[in-house]
Scaffold this active site. Structure first.
Site, mmCIF file in Angstrom:
data_model
loop_
_atom_site.group_PDB
_atom_site.id
_atom_site.type_symbol
_atom_site.label_atom_id
_atom_site.label_comp_id
_atom_site.label_asym_id
_atom_site.label_seq_id
_atom_site.Cartn_x
_atom_site.Cartn_y
_atom_site.Cartn_z
ATOM 1 N N THR A 72 0.836 -1.199 0.000
ATOM 2 C CA THR A 72 0.000 0.000 0.000
ATOM 3 C C THR A 72 0.875 1.255 0.000
ATOM 4 O O THR A 72 0.642 2.209 -0.757
ATOM 5 C CB THR A 72 -0.890 0.013 1.270
ATOM 6 N N HIS A 125 1.778 -9.469 -7.439
ATOM 7 C CA HIS A 125 2.356 -10.297 -6.368
ATOM 8 C C HIS A 125 3.099 -11.500 -6.963
ATOM 9 O O HIS A 125 3.583 -12.354 -6.229
ATOM 10 C CB HIS A 125 1.249 -10.824 -5.456
ATOM 11 N N SER A 156 1.510 -9.345 10.546
ATOM 12 C CA SER A 156 0.624 -8.443 9.826
ATOM 13 C C SER A 156 -0.398 -9.258 9.031
ATOM 14 O O SER A 156 -1.598 -8.948 9.017
ATOM 15 C CB SER A 156 1.449 -7.555 8.893
ATOM 16 N N TYR A 214 11.146 -2.361 3.622
ATOM 17 C CA TYR A 214 10.211 -1.568 4.425
ATOM 18 C C TYR A 214 10.974 -0.820 5.521
ATOM 19 O O TYR A 214 10.734 0.354 5.782
ATOM 20 C CB TYR A 214 9.176 -2.522 5.036
ATOM 21 N N ARG A 284 -2.721 -0.709 9.718
ATOM 22 C CA ARG A 284 -2.890 -1.226 11.075
ATOM 23 C C ARG A 284 -2.027 -0.411 12.020
ATOM 24 O O ARG A 284 -2.508 0.444 12.734
ATOM 25 C CB ARG A 284 -2.540 -2.721 11.122
HETATM 26 P P1 A3P Z 1 1.216 -3.685 9.978
HETATM 27 O O1 A3P Z 1 0.150 -4.739 9.949
HETATM 28 O O2 A3P Z 1 2.505 -4.203 10.568
HETATM 29 O O3 A3P Z 1 0.790 -2.415 10.591
HETATM 30 P P2 A3P Z 1 0.482 -4.310 2.516
HETATM 31 O O4 A3P Z 1 0.263 -2.915 2.098
HETATM 32 O O5 A3P Z 1 1.511 -5.027 1.691
HETATM 33 O O6 A3P Z 1 -0.777 -5.059 2.672
HETATM 34 O O7 A3P Z 1 1.169 -4.229 3.962
HETATM 35 C C1 A3P Z 1 0.425 -3.796 5.055
HETATM 36 C C2 A3P Z 1 1.345 -3.281 6.126
HETATM 37 O O8 A3P Z 1 1.874 -2.000 5.753
HETATM 38 C C3 A3P Z 1 0.613 -3.089 7.435
HETATM 39 O O9 A3P Z 1 1.589 -3.341 8.452
HETATM 40 C C4 A3P Z 1 0.227 -1.619 7.337
HETATM 41 O O10 A3P Z 1 -0.084 -1.011 8.580
HETATM 42 C C5 A3P Z 1 1.482 -1.023 6.724
HETATM 43 N N1 A3P Z 1 1.259 0.262 6.048
HETATM 44 C C6 A3P Z 1 0.194 0.628 5.291
HETATM 45 N N2 A3P Z 1 0.343 1.880 4.855
HETATM 46 C C7 A3P Z 1 1.514 2.328 5.332
HETATM 47 C C8 A3P Z 1 2.206 3.582 5.234
HETATM 48 N N3 A3P Z 1 1.708 4.611 4.546
HETATM 49 N N4 A3P Z 1 3.390 3.684 5.875
HETATM 50 C C9 A3P Z 1 3.897 2.661 6.570
HETATM 51 N N5 A3P Z 1 3.293 1.471 6.703
HETATM 52 C C10 A3P Z 1 2.115 1.299 6.093
#
Ligand code: A3P
Length: 318
Positions: A72, A125, A156, A214, A284
């Site tokens: 994201t 993916h 996560s 990340y 999250r």
């Molecule tokens: P957590 O569950 O550890 O908080 P994806 O986007 O691949 O589904 O990954 C989701 C993870 O990225 C989640 O981690 C989410 O909170 C975090 N996330 C989403 N947006 C974000 C942002 N703008 N900056 C940092 N982390 C982000």
């Protein structure tokens, strides 16, 4: 074209019954195809479609990731970087659209990608090793890959899947999620193979594959965004840097900003006809190292051992 699609559908029906099956995280079980665990419907069909019919363009940019590694965030940052002269920061599409809605998902859009103007920004993916040669060999398409500490990815994913699971099903326990993840039975898993595929490609063709973590992005977002701009052929000019454009992008795409927007608090994203996700579930905590606060010492030890074993000799560490 419809003949080709028909052939893929036939082949799909032919191979499906013979694929190894694994326990799913949602309602559907997973199947193993070419070494990778996928949902039999959306993911396997999507992959076969990409392998069989997708027509890449030399200007395509692919954002590649394993789910829950920061997809994201990467989407938001790349979209904002590429379109920075097109949109103002006060009325930016990212303020009213969840990042996933700003660009198409390659394997979910079989038929409408041909109509997209170049350069296309697409997300995927699919593991690097399963991509068709038309995307990887003698092509100038570019890939940006994001990865993350496997402990944080696992936790996560576990929390996310339990939010998406239908209410009538009991939640997956952490123990079960841990076992499945370690065995590689996870959407697009094994995780380590996914990471290594893109890591090796980034070493072999660094002009084609940018490999991000990340954790690095969290540590120094501006540095990474500048690298991203350069890699994509849109380097930030000195004037842009002095005007603070890089910092504006970082701020716009930050967890704090995106997670507090109305659209990301209360709207939904339709992933397929069956799966509708509340946008807020994509945000999250957004922290580094949070996985450790859920896992037992024994789990941490085991997952760290798997990680060092799998990455041994690759030059990659977490
Ligand atoms: P957590 O569950 O550890 O908080 P994806 O986007 O691949 O589904 O990954 C989701 C993870 O990225 C989640 O981690 C989410 O909170 C975090 N996330 C989403 N947006 C974000 C942002 N703008 N900056 C940092 N982390 C982000």
């Amino acid at each position: 074209d419809s003949h080709l699609v028909q052939k893929t559908n036939e082949r799909y029906r032919e191979i499906l019954p013979n694929l190894p099956r694994g326990k799913g995280w949602m309602t559907e079980h997973l199947v193993q195809y070419q070494g990778v665990w996928l949902t039999p419907n959306a993911a396997l069909k999507g992959l076969m479609w990409v392998q069989g019919h997708f027509k890449p363009r030399s200007t395509d940019i692919f954002l590649a990731s394993f789910p829950k590694t920061g997809t994201t965030w990467l989407k938001a940052l790349t979209f904002a970087t590429i379109n920075r002269t097109r949109y103002g920061f006060a009325d930016h599409p990212l303020l009213t659209t969840v990042p996933h809605g700003c660009l198409p998902f390659l394997e979910a859009c079989p038929n409408d990608l041909d109509g997209f103007p170049s350069p296309r920004l697409l997300s995927t993916h699919i593991p690097y090793t399963l991509l068709p040669n038309s995307m990887t060999v003698n092509q100038s398409c570019r890939f940006v890959y994001i990865c993350r500490d496997p402990k944080d990815v696992l936790v996560s994913k576990w929390l996310f899947m339990n939010k998406l699971r239908p209410k009538e099903l009991a939640p997956i326990s952490l123990e079960e999620a841990f076992e499945l993840f370690c065995q590689g039975i996870s959407h697009y898993g094994p995780y380590w193979d996914h990471v290594l595929g893109y890591w090796k490609a980034s070493l072999e063709t660094p002009e084609q594959v940018l490999f991000l973590k990340y954790e690095e992005l969290k540590g120094e977002p501006s540095v990474v965004v500048k690298r991203l701009g350069e890699f994509l052929g849109h380097p930030f000019s000195l004037e842009e840097e002095s005007k603070g454009v890089v910092e504006e992008i970082v701020k716009l795409c930050s967890f704090e900003n995106l997670s507090n927007l109305g659209v990301n608090k209360s709207s939904v994203l339709k992933l397929s006809t069956q799966i509708i996700v509340d946008n807020r579930h994509f945000f999250r905590k957004g922290k580094v190292g949070d996985g450790k606060s859920y896992l037992t010492d024994e789990m941490i030890k085991r997952i760290n051992e798997i990680t060092s074993e799998k990455l041994l000799g690759s030059g990659l560490v977490f």
